[in-house]
Design a protein around this motif. Structure first.
Motif, PDB file in Angstrom:
ATOM      1  N   ARG A   1       8.997   6.883   5.790  1.00 33.43           N
ATOM      2  CA  ARG A   1       9.310   6.779   4.360  1.00 33.43           C
ATOM      3  C   ARG A   1       8.072   6.836   3.460  1.00 33.43           C
ATOM      4  O   ARG A   1       7.735   5.870   2.775  1.00 33.43           O
ATOM      5  CB  ARG A   1      10.087   5.502   4.075  1.00 33.43           C
ATOM      6  N   PRO A   2       7.386   7.982   3.436  1.00 37.28           N
ATOM      7  CA  PRO A   2       6.202   8.080   2.573  1.00 37.28           C
ATOM      8  C   PRO A   2       6.577   8.013   1.098  1.00 37.28           C
ATOM      9  O   PRO A   2       7.706   8.348   0.708  1.00 37.28           O
ATOM     10  CB  PRO A   2       5.629   9.455   2.928  1.00 37.28           C
ATOM     11  N   ASP A   3       5.625   7.576   0.287  1.00 40.49           N
ATOM     12  CA  ASP A   3       5.820   7.529  -1.166  1.00 40.49           C
ATOM     13  C   ASP A   3       5.508   8.863  -1.820  1.00 40.49           C
ATOM     14  O   ASP A   3       5.932   9.131  -2.944  1.00 40.49           O
ATOM     15  CB  ASP A   3       4.914   6.448  -1.769  1.00 40.49           C
ATOM     16  N   LEU A   4       4.747   9.700  -1.107  1.00 44.93           N
ATOM     17  CA  LEU A   4       4.336  11.004  -1.612  1.00 44.93           C
ATOM     18  C   LEU A   4       4.080  11.919  -0.419  1.00 44.93           C
ATOM     19  O   LEU A   4       3.607  11.459   0.623  1.00 44.93           O
ATOM     20  CB  LEU A   4       3.041  10.875  -2.433  1.00 44.93           C
ATOM     21  N   ILE A   5       4.382  13.213  -0.599  1.00 47.72           N
ATOM     22  CA  ILE A   5       4.114  14.205   0.446  1.00 47.72           C
ATOM     23  C   ILE A   5       3.216  15.287  -0.130  1.00 47.72           C
ATOM     24  O   ILE A   5       3.492  15.822  -1.205  1.00 47.72           O
ATOM     25  CB  ILE A   5       5.424  14.836   0.968  1.00 47.72           C
TER      26      ILE A   5
ATOM     27  N   MET B   1       0.841  -1.177   0.000  1.00 47.49           N
ATOM     28  CA  MET B   1       0.000   0.000   0.000  1.00 47.49           C
ATOM     29  C   MET B   1       0.887   1.241   0.000  1.00 47.49           C
ATOM     30  O   MET B   1       1.853   1.335   0.741  1.00 47.49           O
ATOM     31  CB  MET B   1      -0.878  -0.017   1.252  1.00 47.49           C
ATOM     32  N   LYS B   2       0.552   2.190  -0.847  1.00 47.50           N
ATOM     33  CA  LYS B   2       1.305   3.441  -0.934  1.00 47.50           C
ATOM     34  C   LYS B   2       0.994   4.327   0.260  1.00 47.50           C
ATOM     35  O   LYS B   2      -0.130   4.434   0.704  1.00 47.50           O
ATOM     36  CB  LYS B   2       0.967   4.189  -2.230  1.00 47.50           C
ATOM     37  N   ARG B   3       2.045   4.975   0.774  1.00 51.87           N
ATOM     38  CA  ARG B   3       1.927   5.812   1.966  1.00 51.87           C
ATOM     39  C   ARG B   3       2.049   7.286   1.573  1.00 51.87           C
ATOM     40  O   ARG B   3       2.984   7.683   0.877  1.00 51.87           O
ATOM     41  CB  ARG B   3       3.028   5.425   2.930  1.00 51.87           C
ATOM     42  N   VAL B   4       1.109   8.106   2.075  1.00 49.32           N
ATOM     43  CA  VAL B   4       1.084   9.541   1.791  1.00 49.32           C
ATOM     44  C   VAL B   4       1.211  10.298   3.106  1.00 49.32           C
ATOM     45  O   VAL B   4       0.488  10.020   4.061  1.00 49.32           O
ATOM     46  CB  VAL B   4      -0.221   9.948   1.072  1.00 49.32           C
ATOM     47  N   LEU B   5       2.118  11.264   3.128  1.00 49.65           N
ATOM     48  CA  LEU B   5       2.267  12.152   4.280  1.00 49.65           C
ATOM     49  C   LEU B   5       1.594  13.478   3.946  1.00 49.65           C
ATOM     50  O   LEU B   5       1.913  14.108   2.930  1.00 49.65           O
ATOM     51  CB  LEU B   5       3.743  12.389   4.597  1.00 49.65           C
ATOM     52  N   ILE B   6       0.657  13.891   4.789  1.00 48.99           N
ATOM     53  CA  ILE B   6      -0.049  15.157   4.630  1.00 48.99           C
ATOM     54  C   ILE B   6       0.491  16.132   5.668  1.00 48.99           C
ATOM     55  O   ILE B   6       0.439  15.856   6.865  1.00 48.99           O
ATOM     56  CB  ILE B   6      -1.567  14.965   4.836  1.00 48.99           C
ATOM     57  N   ILE B   7       1.016  17.273   5.199  1.00 49.50           N
ATOM     58  CA  ILE B   7       1.551  18.294   6.105  1.00 49.50           C
ATOM     59  C   ILE B   7       0.726  19.561   5.907  1.00 49.50           C
ATOM     60  O   ILE B   7       0.792  20.205   4.862  1.00 49.50           O
ATOM     61  CB  ILE B   7       3.032  18.591   5.816  1.00 49.50           C
ATOM     62  N   ASP B   8      -0.074  19.888   6.907  1.00 50.37           N
ATOM     63  CA  ASP B   8      -0.916  21.083   6.852  1.00 50.37           C
ATOM     64  C   ASP B   8      -1.200  21.510   8.284  1.00 50.37           C
ATOM     65  O   ASP B   8      -1.462  20.665   9.137  1.00 50.37           O
ATOM     66  CB  ASP B   8      -2.224  20.781   6.111  1.00 50.37           C
ATOM     67  N   ASP B   9      -1.156  22.798   8.552  1.00 48.75           N
ATOM     68  CA  ASP B   9      -1.423  23.279   9.909  1.00 48.75           C
ATOM     69  C   ASP B   9      -2.914  23.347  10.224  1.00 48.75           C
ATOM     70  O   ASP B   9      -3.299  23.493  11.375  1.00 48.75           O
ATOM     71  CB  ASP B   9      -0.759  24.639  10.143  1.00 48.75           C
TER      72      ASP B   9
ATOM     73  N   GLU C   1     -10.377  11.377   2.085  1.00 46.54           N
ATOM     74  CA  GLU C   1     -10.440  11.125   0.650  1.00 46.54           C
ATOM     75  C   GLU C   1      -9.382  10.109   0.203  1.00 46.54           C
ATOM     76  O   GLU C   1      -9.681   9.204  -0.561  1.00 46.54           O
ATOM     77  CB  GLU C   1     -10.285  12.433  -0.138  1.00 46.54           C
ATOM     78  N   LEU C   2      -8.163  10.277   0.681  1.00 46.47           N
ATOM     79  CA  LEU C   2      -7.084   9.387   0.244  1.00 46.47           C
ATOM     80  C   LEU C   2      -7.179   8.000   0.861  1.00 46.47           C
ATOM     81  O   LEU C   2      -6.870   7.007   0.211  1.00 46.47           O
ATOM     82  CB  LEU C   2      -5.724  10.025   0.538  1.00 46.47           C
ATOM     83  N   SER C   3      -7.610   7.912   2.105  1.00 43.44           N
ATOM     84  CA  SER C   3      -7.739   6.586   2.721  1.00 43.44           C
ATOM     85  C   SER C   3      -8.861   5.792   2.050  1.00 43.44           C
ATOM     86  O   SER C   3      -8.761   4.577   1.898  1.00 43.44           O
ATOM     87  CB  SER C   3      -7.954   6.684   4.233  1.00 43.44           C
ATOM     88  N   GLU C   4      -9.923   6.471   1.600  1.00 44.11           N
ATOM     89  CA  GLU C   4     -10.985   5.795   0.856  1.00 44.11           C
ATOM     90  C   GLU C   4     -10.468   5.207  -0.453  1.00 44.11           C
ATOM     91  O   GLU C   4     -11.008   4.226  -0.955  1.00 44.11           O
ATOM     92  CB  GLU C   4     -12.140   6.754   0.566  1.00 44.11           C
ATOM     93  N   GLU C   5      -9.408   5.812  -0.997  1.00 43.91           N
ATOM     94  CA  GLU C   5      -8.796   5.319  -2.232  1.00 43.91           C
ATOM     95  C   GLU C   5      -7.738   4.260  -1.970  1.00 43.91           C
ATOM     96  O   GLU C   5      -7.077   3.793  -2.897  1.00 43.91           O
ATOM     97  CB  GLU C   5      -8.195   6.484  -3.031  1.00 43.91           C
ATOM     98  N   GLY C   6      -7.549   3.908  -0.697  1.00 43.92           N
ATOM     99  CA  GLY C   6      -6.653   2.815  -0.363  1.00 43.92           C
ATOM    100  C   GLY C   6      -5.241   3.212   0.040  1.00 43.92           C
ATOM    101  O   GLY C   6      -4.375   2.352   0.175  1.00 43.92           O
ATOM    102  N   TYR C   7      -4.987   4.502   0.256  1.00 37.85           N
ATOM    103  CA  TYR C   7      -3.659   4.946   0.666  1.00 37.85           C
ATOM    104  C   TYR C   7      -3.499   4.853   2.181  1.00 37.85           C
ATOM    105  O   TYR C   7      -4.439   5.077   2.930  1.00 37.85           O
ATOM    106  CB  TYR C   7      -3.403   6.388   0.213  1.00 37.85           C
ATOM    107  N   ASP C   8      -2.288   4.542   2.611  1.00 40.04           N
ATOM    108  CA  ASP C   8      -1.922   4.585   4.022  1.00 40.04           C
ATOM    109  C   ASP C   8      -1.545   6.031   4.328  1.00 40.04           C
ATOM    110  O   ASP C   8      -0.670   6.594   3.668  1.00 40.04           O
ATOM    111  CB  ASP C   8      -0.744   3.640   4.266  1.00 40.04           C
TER     112      ASP C   8
END
Length: 103
Positions: A45-49, A1-9, A20-27
């Motif tokens: 080690r996220p695959d996308l930030i 499973m692809k891992r996404v890091l979300i950085i927002d205050d 939205e992203l977890s519904e699409e299957g992202y960690d």
């Protein structure tokens, strides 16, 4: 499973992206960008930030430079509610426009 890091205050924006992203299957990993972010990236080690351009305590662009220096292989998508930032960068970038007020 692809891992996404979300950085927002903004917690509401983080939650919106997380749902939205977890519904699409992202960690999903999320951070407000305040503390230990480079350590978090090294550990998870996220695959996308997804990175907000304007954070509370520092510039997302400054943070982008730090991320690029330490983890040059991880793609970063800049997010912002302020369209003027695309012109500040003076080059084409992929930016997601986030709402100023969550729906």
């Amino acid at each position: 499973m692809k891992r996404v890091l979300i950085i927002d205050d903004d917690a509401a924006i983080r939650l919106l992206y997380e749902e939205e992203l977890s519904e699409e299957g992202y960690d999903i990993i999320s951070s407000d960008g305040e503390k230990g972010l480079l350590q978090l990236i090294a550990a998870k080690r996220p695959d996308l930030i997804l990175l907000d351009v304007k954070l509370r305590s520092r510039s997302g662009l400054s943070l982008l430079r730090d991320i690029r220096n330490a983890f040059h292989g991880i793609p970063v998508i800049l997010t912002t509610a302020y369209p003027a930032f695309q012109w500040i960068l003076n080059r084409p970038v992929l930016m997601l426009m986030s709402p100023r007020t969550p729906i």
